[in-house]
Design an enzyme around this catalytic site. Sequence first.
Site, PDB file in Angstrom:
ATOM      1  N   GLU A  44     -25.132  30.603  43.257  1.00  0.00           N
ATOM      2  CA  GLU A  44     -23.735  31.066  43.256  1.00  0.00           C
ATOM      3  C   GLU A  44     -22.805  29.859  43.198  1.00  0.00           C
ATOM      4  OE1 GLU A  44     -23.117  33.752  46.516  1.00  0.00           O
ATOM      5  OE2 GLU A  44     -24.429  35.275  45.656  1.00  0.00           O
ATOM      6  N   ARG A  77     -22.708  33.810  16.381  1.00  0.00           N
ATOM      7  CA  ARG A  77     -23.723  34.185  15.384  1.00  0.00           C
ATOM      8  C   ARG A  77     -24.196  35.620  15.585  1.00  0.00           C
ATOM      9  NH1 ARG A  77     -27.544  29.116  16.276  1.00  0.00           N
ATOM     10  NH2 ARG A  77     -26.655  29.384  18.343  1.00  0.00           N
ATOM     11  N   LYS A 104     -31.674  30.304   2.679  1.00  0.00           N
ATOM     12  CA  LYS A 104     -32.502  30.283   3.892  1.00  0.00           C
ATOM     13  C   LYS A 104     -32.997  31.688   4.204  1.00  0.00           C
ATOM     14  CE  LYS A 104     -30.645  29.702   8.154  1.00  0.00           C
ATOM     15  NZ  LYS A 104     -29.941  28.890   9.168  1.00  0.00           N
ATOM     16  N   GLY A 154     -33.083  22.977  15.181  1.00  0.00           N
ATOM     17  CA  GLY A 154     -33.302  21.957  14.150  1.00  0.00           C
ATOM     18  C   GLY A 154     -34.157  22.441  12.987  1.00  0.00           C
TER      19      GLY A 154
END
Length: 293
Positions: free
Chosen positions: A40, A96, A193, A226
Amino acid sequence: MSKLDFLIGVPPSKELARITARKAGIKYCSLDVKKFPDGELLIKFNRDMKRKHVGFFLSLNNPNEKIVELLFAAHTAYEQGARELTLIAPYLPYMREDKAFHKGEVVSARILASILSGSFDRVITIDPHLHRIKDLKEIFEIPATKLSSVPLIASYIKSKIKKPLVIGPDEESFQWAKSVAEEAGCKATIFKKHRFSAKHVSVSGKLDAEISKYTVVIVDDIISTGHTMAESIKSLRKAGVKKVYCICVHGLFIEDSYAKLIRAGAAGVVTTNTIQNPHAKIDVTALIAGALK
Ligand code: R5P
């Protein structure tokens, strides 16, 4: 926007906040955040906030705990009489997740924007990952300013890299890659991609023979695991490119991602300092300070 009365640096963004405040000519103060053994948080202000316009500066990588921290702090600032609250989040997370990819999934981008809209009067961020959501206005109910690091990245490329050619590793990144190339006065091209999972992507693209004459700079908004960059580097190296650099706005660098890029053959990896990391060579503090002046 009225000028901030002071800018609060929330850990771990204190240093960046302090520099930004100095550049913007705004008083700086810090926020004390302690953690109890059970996780907390205990948050303490060091200033009187009555009738003040207060800025909170916190980059929201590793976001979950930081969001709780910010909401508690914003709530308390209002209780203590603050007039207006501005959140400066150089990295805005969850963008995203801008649609339910599978039935039942939470659209986190919308939820986060709605929560922040309920606690602040204004948000300032840098290069948020906008794809299916085209504008922050679509998800925020408060004024939301999107700053761009594109000119800074372009000028880094111009001053450091000879004969550059910019590649966007996927359609989502191409907005940055294309604008960076335009500003840097060089060519840009795009890869395709396919993402199988968070840690498994494939990247492909048609490359003409000329490519081997260039120093290729892969530009993306985020380096997380990556994999996107590493797969792109491998394709370029196979095509005969001798030097490949990776540049991104937000360096999340999860696990061994930096080592992965070097193993794949990157000649260098550079990011902005929206998230502090050892490869942050492009400074965004003047950009933020300009927006606060
Ligand atoms: C997604 O489309 C983003 O633009 C980046 O390409 C992505 O977040 C990079 O993730 P990772 O480094 O895990 O491949």
